[in-house]
Design an enzyme around this catalytic site. Structure first.
Site, PDB file in Angstrom:
ATOM      1  N   TYR A 138     -30.196 -51.396 -18.817  1.00 14.15           N
ATOM      2  CA  TYR A 138     -31.184 -50.109 -17.797  1.00 14.15           C
ATOM      3  C   TYR A 138     -31.863 -51.035 -16.653  1.00 14.15           C
ATOM      4  CZ  TYR A 138     -34.179 -46.346 -17.078  1.00 14.15           C
ATOM      5  OH  TYR A 138     -34.820 -45.180 -16.275  1.00 14.15           O
ATOM      6  N   LYS A 142     -30.745 -49.696 -12.937  1.00  9.53           N
ATOM      7  CA  LYS A 142     -31.886 -48.666 -11.766  1.00  9.53           C
ATOM      8  C   LYS A 142     -32.414 -49.836 -10.882  1.00  9.53           C
ATOM      9  CE  LYS A 142     -33.496 -45.282 -12.740  1.00  9.53           C
ATOM     10  NZ  LYS A 142     -32.843 -43.819 -12.207  1.00  9.53           N
TER      11      LYS A 142
END
Length: 278
Positions: A138, A142
């Site tokens: 994640y 990002k």
């Protein structure tokens, strides 16, 4: 005619709040999401070129909130994370640029700081000068999307938002001391960033906290004492409810750069959360 802002992830908690804030500020909006919702006019996958074309046609600003999130780690494969969080962002940037969109606001997360949030001998003061150290897929995706947006064909703002999801009140009260933010503040910050075409860069969007950088050593060793000194009304409110003050605080998010750049002002401190003025 008012300007058109398109919002990805408009059926989600953050995306829906952003749509409301933009409309309150006078924007026309168009939302896209995989799931239907009251603020979603285009239902579909951003990896589909037809969906992207329908989204960006005539748009002035894109607010990109759609993503796979931290709770999906371990449940969704790394390749899917890259496809949704990175590849779709790249395609959206390309199509937005070709359509003449003038501005792109990317909703990122303070989670990208990753391992840099782990304290050594003091609480970590988290401003935008702290180099991210991603700890999972994640964070990695990002961060990769942030780099794409920063290098994109239009002016952009990247908003690293602090945690803003529901939690039990005693837990949330502690979070609001140093690392959580009100959802309405996130939405207001996004609407303000969308309107400030000349503002570019990466900005933390966090809450209103009683601490300064000079408190970091003490927060690591005796957070309860610092709270009692800096915010005695907060300490009293915790005591009245029988809640312990935190013994240690590991980080404090600093969103002063957003305040200086586009006027972001967190509206709610811990006392207001607990039903008291402040």
């Amino acid at each position: 005619m008012s300007s058109l802002a398109v919002v990805t992830g408009s059926s989600g908690r953050v995306g829906g709040a952003v749509v409301r804030a933009l409309e309150d500020a006078g924007w026309r909006t168009r939302g896209v999401d995989l799931s239907p919702g009251p603020r979603t006019g285009v239902v579909g996958d951003l990896r589909d070129a037809r969906v992207r074309d329908a989204l960006v046609d005539g748009a002035d600003v894109v607010v990109h909130a759609a993503a796979l999130h931290a709770p999906h780690v371990g449940l969704v494969g790394d390749a899917e994370f890259r496809s949704v969080n990175v590849d779709a962002t790249a395609a959206l940037l390309d199509d937005a640029g070709a359509a003449g969109v003038r501005r792109f606001v990317y909703i990122s997360s303070t989670s990208v700081y990753g391992h840099a949030l782990v304290p050594a001998d003091r609480a970590v003061w988290v401003d935008e000068d702290l180099p991210p150290q991603p700890r999972d897929i994640y964070d990695e995706t990002k961060s990769a999307a942030e780099r794409l947006v920063a290098a994109g064909p239009m002016t952009s703002a990247i908003l690293r938002i602090a945690r803003c999801f529901p939690e039990p009140l005693p837990v949330l009260a502690v979070r609001r001391l140093h690392r959580a933010v009100r959802l309405a503040d996130v939405a207001a910050a996004t609407a303000s960033a969308a309107a400030h075409d000349g503002v570019t860069g990466t900005f933390n969007i966090a809450g209103r906290y009683p601490f300064t950088r000079a408190d970091c050593v003490a927060l690591h060793h005796d957070a309860a004492g610092v709270v009692a000194e800096r915010a005695p009304e907060v300490a009293a409110a915790f005591h009245a409810r029988g809640w312990p003050l935190p013994r240690r605080i590991d980080r404090v998010y600093d969103s002063s750069a957003a305040t200086n750049a586009f006027g972001y002002q967190p509206t709610e401190g811990v006392l207001r959360l607990l039903g008291k003025p402040g």
